[in-house]
Write an enzyme that holds these catalytic residues in place. Structure first.
Site, PDB file in Angstrom:
ATOM      1  N   HIS A  70     -41.473 -43.458  21.853  1.00  0.00           N
ATOM      2  CA  HIS A  70     -41.818 -42.582  20.780  1.00  0.00           C
ATOM      3  C   HIS A  70     -41.264 -43.054  19.347  1.00  0.00           C
ATOM      4  O   HIS A  70     -40.177 -43.632  19.403  1.00  0.00           O
ATOM      5  CB  HIS A  70     -41.328 -41.057  20.952  1.00  0.00           C
ATOM      6  CG  HIS A  70     -42.146 -40.528  22.087  1.00  0.00           C
ATOM      7  ND1 HIS A  70     -42.313 -39.206  22.396  1.00  0.00           N
ATOM      8  CD2 HIS A  70     -43.065 -41.183  22.898  1.00  0.00           C
ATOM      9  CE1 HIS A  70     -43.063 -38.967  23.479  1.00  0.00           C
ATOM     10  NE2 HIS A  70     -43.621 -40.208  23.806  1.00  0.00           N
ATOM     11  N   GLU A  72     -40.039 -41.233  16.780  1.00  0.00           N
ATOM     12  CA  GLU A  72     -38.776 -40.908  16.685  1.00  0.00           C
ATOM     13  C   GLU A  72     -37.375 -41.789  17.329  1.00  0.00           C
ATOM     14  O   GLU A  72     -36.261 -42.032  16.824  1.00  0.00           O
ATOM     15  CB  GLU A  72     -38.486 -39.432  17.077  1.00  0.00           C
ATOM     16  CG  GLU A  72     -39.424 -38.434  16.229  1.00  0.00           C
ATOM     17  CD  GLU A  72     -40.726 -38.226  17.142  1.00  0.00           C
ATOM     18  OE1 GLU A  72     -41.365 -37.250  17.342  1.00  0.00           O
ATOM     19  OE2 GLU A  72     -41.112 -39.513  17.982  1.00  0.00           O
ATOM     20  N   CYS A  98     -41.550 -34.284  20.533  1.00  0.00           N
ATOM     21  CA  CYS A  98     -41.682 -33.954  21.854  1.00  0.00           C
ATOM     22  C   CYS A  98     -40.430 -33.367  22.377  1.00  0.00           C
ATOM     23  O   CYS A  98     -39.299 -33.397  21.437  1.00  0.00           O
ATOM     24  CB  CYS A  98     -42.231 -35.058  22.997  1.00  0.00           C
ATOM     25  SG  CYS A  98     -40.936 -36.304  23.083  1.00  0.00           S
ATOM     26  N   CYS A 101     -37.727 -36.146  22.489  1.00  0.00           N
ATOM     27  CA  CYS A 101     -37.314 -36.628  20.963  1.00  0.00           C
ATOM     28  C   CYS A 101     -36.483 -35.698  20.412  1.00  0.00           C
ATOM     29  O   CYS A 101     -35.233 -35.759  19.787  1.00  0.00           O
ATOM     30  CB  CYS A 101     -38.653 -37.091  20.138  1.00  0.00           C
ATOM     31  SG  CYS A 101     -39.126 -38.663  20.882  1.00  0.00           S
TER      32      CYS A 101
END
Length: 153
Positions: A70, A72, A98, A101
């Site tokens: 991801h 992040e 999410c 994250c």
């Protein structure tokens, strides 16, 4: 001449980063900022040198692509890789983080999350951000301001 706000500036950077995404399901970008300075950026995609979803398709397990890292996480890992502290920083993300994250953001010491769009906002992520005293704020991205400024040049 009216300048864009800092929030719009950093959110624009996150949207530009999302354009580098190799995910075919959702392009996400993230920008980590400390003292109004960009310290890292990331987008969702495969590991360095790995197969990309745009080339080989998504590798989906339990309705989640496990091929991608991801945005992040990529930004936080970039800070770790190059020895840049994230304590007290802010992160600007194109979509609500999410749950995984969210936990990484909290553990990295980031104190504020600004996101442009809701995306499966997990109730436990919201609760964890509150418990950790992380400021979370939706900052819708106004691309018309950015692009109208660029067209003036």
């Amino acid at each position: 001449m009216e300048r864009i706000t800092w929030d719009q500036y950093f959110m624009a950077q996150s949207h530009l980063l999302a354009m580098r995404s190799t995910c075919t399901r959702l392009a996400v970008g993230a920008t980590i900022v400390r003292d109004k300075r960009i310290i890292a950026g990331g987008y969702n995609g495969s590991i360095a040198g790995g197969a990309h979803c745009i080339d080989e398709g998504c590798y989906v397990i339990d309705n989640h692509c496990v091929r991608t890292i991801h945005a992040e996480m990529n930004a936080i890992i970039q800070c770790a890789k190059f020895g840049v502290p994230t304590e007290g920083a802010e992160i600007y993300v194109t979509h609500f983080p999410c749950l995984h994250c969210c936990k990484a953001i909290i553990q990295s010491g980031i104190k504020a999350v600004y996101y442009a769009q809701d995306y499966k906002n997990h109730p436990y992520a919201i609760e964890l951000f509150k418990q950790a005293n992380v400021h979370v704020e939706q900052v819708p991205f106004d691309s018309t301001k950015v692009f109208s400024f660029l067209n003036k040049s």
